[in-house]
Design a protein around this motif. Structure first.
Motif, PDB file in Angstrom:
ATOM      1  N   MET A   1       0.846  -1.183   0.000  1.00  0.00           N
ATOM      2  CA  MET A   1       0.000   0.000   0.000  1.00  0.00           C
ATOM      3  C   MET A   1       0.891   1.246   0.000  1.00  0.00           C
ATOM      4  SD  MET A   1      -3.139  -1.086   0.004  1.00  0.00           S
ATOM      5  CE  MET A   1      -4.250   0.096   0.677  1.00  0.00           C
ATOM      6  N   LYS A   3       0.821   5.508   0.651  1.00  0.00           N
ATOM      7  CA  LYS A   3       0.129   6.692   1.161  1.00  0.00           C
ATOM      8  C   LYS A   3       0.238   7.798   0.114  1.00  0.00           C
ATOM      9  CE  LYS A   3       2.551   6.694   5.063  1.00  0.00           C
ATOM     10  NZ  LYS A   3       3.051   7.119   6.380  1.00  0.00           N
ATOM     11  N   PHE A  25     -10.522  11.953  -3.832  1.00  0.00           N
ATOM     12  CA  PHE A  25     -10.336  10.979  -2.749  1.00  0.00           C
ATOM     13  C   PHE A  25     -11.641  10.590  -2.061  1.00  0.00           C
ATOM     14  CE2 PHE A  25      -6.336  13.209  -3.347  1.00  0.00           C
ATOM     15  CZ  PHE A  25      -5.474  12.143  -3.505  1.00  0.00           C
ATOM     16  N   GLY A  48      -4.949   9.345   1.851  1.00  0.00           N
ATOM     17  CA  GLY A  48      -5.408   7.962   1.880  1.00  0.00           C
ATOM     18  C   GLY A  48      -4.285   7.013   1.523  1.00  0.00           C
ATOM     19  N   TYR A  50      -3.516   3.459  -0.759  1.00  0.00           N
ATOM     20  CA  TYR A  50      -4.064   2.702  -1.881  1.00  0.00           C
ATOM     21  C   TYR A  50      -2.990   1.797  -2.464  1.00  0.00           C
ATOM     22  CZ  TYR A  50      -7.185   6.729  -1.578  1.00  0.00           C
ATOM     23  OH  TYR A  50      -8.028   7.704  -1.116  1.00  0.00           O
ATOM     24  N   PRO A  51      -3.418   0.775  -3.243  1.00  0.00           N
ATOM     25  CA  PRO A  51      -2.433   0.015  -4.019  1.00  0.00           C
ATOM     26  C   PRO A  51      -1.714   0.974  -4.973  1.00  0.00           C
ATOM     27  CG  PRO A  51      -4.552  -1.104  -3.999  1.00  0.00           C
ATOM     28  CD  PRO A  51      -4.777   0.243  -3.390  1.00  0.00           C
ATOM     29  N   ILE A  54      -3.472   2.609  -8.155  1.00  0.00           N
ATOM     30  CA  ILE A  54      -4.564   3.519  -7.798  1.00  0.00           C
ATOM     31  C   ILE A  54      -3.984   4.804  -7.220  1.00  0.00           C
ATOM     32  CG2 ILE A  54      -6.522   3.865  -6.241  1.00  0.00           C
ATOM     33  CD1 ILE A  54      -7.103   0.835  -6.624  1.00  0.00           C
ATOM     34  N   ALA A  55      -3.001   4.685  -6.330  1.00  0.00           N
ATOM     35  CA  ALA A  55      -2.365   5.864  -5.736  1.00  0.00           C
ATOM     36  C   ALA A  55      -1.729   6.734  -6.817  1.00  0.00           C
ATOM     37  CB  ALA A  55      -1.321   5.441  -4.709  1.00  0.00           C
ATOM     38  N   LYS A  58      -4.392   8.617  -8.722  1.00  0.00           N
ATOM     39  CA  LYS A  58      -4.951   9.727  -7.941  1.00  0.00           C
ATOM     40  C   LYS A  58      -3.989  10.921  -7.926  1.00  0.00           C
ATOM     41  CE  LYS A  58      -8.217   7.124  -5.149  1.00  0.00           C
ATOM     42  NZ  LYS A  58      -9.432   7.771  -5.620  1.00  0.00           N
TER      43      LYS A  58
END
Length: 80
Positions: A1, A3, A25, A48, A50-51, A54-55, A58
């Protein structure tokens, strides 16, 4: 994950930061305001975790929205 961290700057408006937190988000208005205040007063705030893909998406979306509005808002990734 990973941040997703948002960094403070002297130009991006607080309102825009809140809008981005809500849109990208999916934060509630109250949560978005709290994160924005952390960014404003502490210089950084966590949006947040995320994998990686996805991070990364974003972060790219935040940078794109900021550029469209002429703001230098920056996000970065940090592995948990």
């Amino acid at each position: 994950m990973f941040k997703v961290l948002m960094h403070n700057d002297d130009y991006t408006t607080m309102e825009f930061v809140v809008q981005v937190l809500e849109a990208v988000f999916r934060k509630s208005p109250a949560e978005a305001n709290q994160i924005m205040l952390n960014i404003h007063f502490k210089g950084i705030g966590m949006c947040g975790a995320y994998p990686f893909q996805i991070a990364e998406t974003k972060v790219a979306r935040v940078h794109s929205l900021a550029r469209e509005e002429g703001f230098p808002l920056r996000c970065s990734l940090e592995e948990e």
